[in-house]
Write an enzyme that holds these catalytic residues in place. Sequence first.
Site, PDB file in Angstrom:
ATOM      1  N   LYS A  28       0.840  -1.189   0.000  1.00  0.00           N
ATOM      2  CA  LYS A  28       0.000   0.000   0.000  1.00  0.00           C
ATOM      3  C   LYS A  28       0.882   1.247   0.000  1.00  0.00           C
ATOM      4  CE  LYS A  28      -3.872  -2.328   0.348  1.00  0.00           C
ATOM      5  NZ  LYS A  28      -3.295  -3.637   0.032  1.00  0.00           N
ATOM      6  N   ASP A  29       0.271   2.355  -0.381  1.00  0.00           N
ATOM      7  CA  ASP A  29       1.014   3.593  -0.536  1.00  0.00           C
ATOM      8  C   ASP A  29       1.625   4.083   0.772  1.00  0.00           C
ATOM      9  OD1 ASP A  29      -0.012   4.762  -3.417  1.00  0.00           O
ATOM     10  OD2 ASP A  29      -1.503   3.539  -2.398  1.00  0.00           O
ATOM     11  N   ARG A  30       2.777   4.700   0.631  1.00  0.00           N
ATOM     12  CA  ARG A  30       3.426   5.291   1.800  1.00  0.00           C
ATOM     13  C   ARG A  30       2.798   6.628   2.163  1.00  0.00           C
ATOM     14  NH1 ARG A  30       9.761   7.353   2.212  1.00  0.00           N
ATOM     15  NH2 ARG A  30       9.578   8.273   4.287  1.00  0.00           N
TER      16      ARG A  30
END
Length: 343
Positions: free
Chosen positions: A75-77
Site C-alpha cells: 500500500k502507498d506510503r
Amino acid sequence: MTPFHAPLARPLTAILRHRPEDFLVEEIPATLPEGEGEHVWLSIRKRGMNTDTVAALLGRIAGVPRRAVGYAGRKDRHAVTTQWFSVHLPGREAPVWSEHLPPEVEVLEARRHRRKLQTGHLQGNRFVLVLRRCEGDRDAAQARLAMMRQRGVPNFFGAQRFGRDGGNIARAEALFQGTLQVRDQKLRGIYLSAARSEIFNRVLAARLEDGTWDQALPGDALQLDGRGSFFIYQEDDPTVPERLAAQALHVTGPLWGRGDPATMGAVAALEAGVAATVPVLARGLEAAGLTQERRALRIRPQALTWEWEEEQTLRLGFTLPAGAFATTLVEVFADTGADGGEG
C-alpha cells in the site's frame, strides 16, 4: 460519446497527497481470520509508512524473521491505509503490539488463522482521495468522470511500478544484459515486473491511440470481468459488443514471457510488434522463464463518486480490483504529477 485518446487531454490540474489523509485506502480481504491457528493476523492502520517497513517492524517486535510476516499487497506510503498482516507465532503468545509500535501504526484487530497471508490474496481496495487546488474546466472534468463510470478506465501500470524516474526499466535492461547482478530474488522480481509492465503499457497506449482499447478485434483475448480466464474472439458471438459496453467483458493485453501471445492475427502482430520495440526487455523476460499471461486493458471502478467540497477541492470515492492503480484513474481527468500508487 467522445472516446479516450492517448495521450489524454486532461481538463484539470490538481494536487494529490497534499497530506496523507487526502489518500485513504482500505484493503478488501479475500479471507478473514477464523480465530485459531499458528498465524496471528493483524488489521493495521498506518500513516506515512510503506508496507514493507511495517512488516519488518512486526517481525522485530515478535522476534521472528521477516519471511514469517505476510501481507496481501503493498500500500502507498504517502497515505493513510488499512490492511491485514500475518505473523507466524506457533505455540507462542502474541506480544502486546501497542507497546512497541510507533504512533503512525495502529492495530485495529488481531485474530489467529491457520495460514499465512499470501501476496495477492485480496479482492481489491476502497479509496477516498481528495484533490486540492483544482484548476481548469470543472464541467469537462465531471463529464470525463461520468464517462469513466460508464466505460471504465485504461488499466495502465502506475509510475510506482517503474521506480524513481523510471529507473527500474534501466535496471531490468542491465540485468538482462548481464551488467547488473541481482542476488535478492525480491528485487529481481521487481525489475522483471517493471519490464512486463512497460510492454503492457505500450500495448495499451497503442490500443488507446487507435480507439480499440475497449473494442474487440478478431483474434483478441477477452476476459470476463473479475475473472482470470479468457477466450479468443473470432466475431463468432454477436453478444460480445454489448457485453463489452456493459463492462462484463474486457479486452486484454500481454504480460510478456515465453511462447506466443494468446491472441491471433492482426492483434498478435500488433503485440509482437510492440514487444519488438523493446527487444532487450522482451528477450530478457523470455530468458527469465516467465510465461505469457494476460491482463485486462480496462479497469472497472466500482461505486465511483465525486463531490466538490469547496471551489478547488474535489473528493473522489471508488473501489478497484487487486493490482489496479488509483493514480491511473485520477490521471485520466486530472494532471497531478502523480508518482504512482499501487492498490
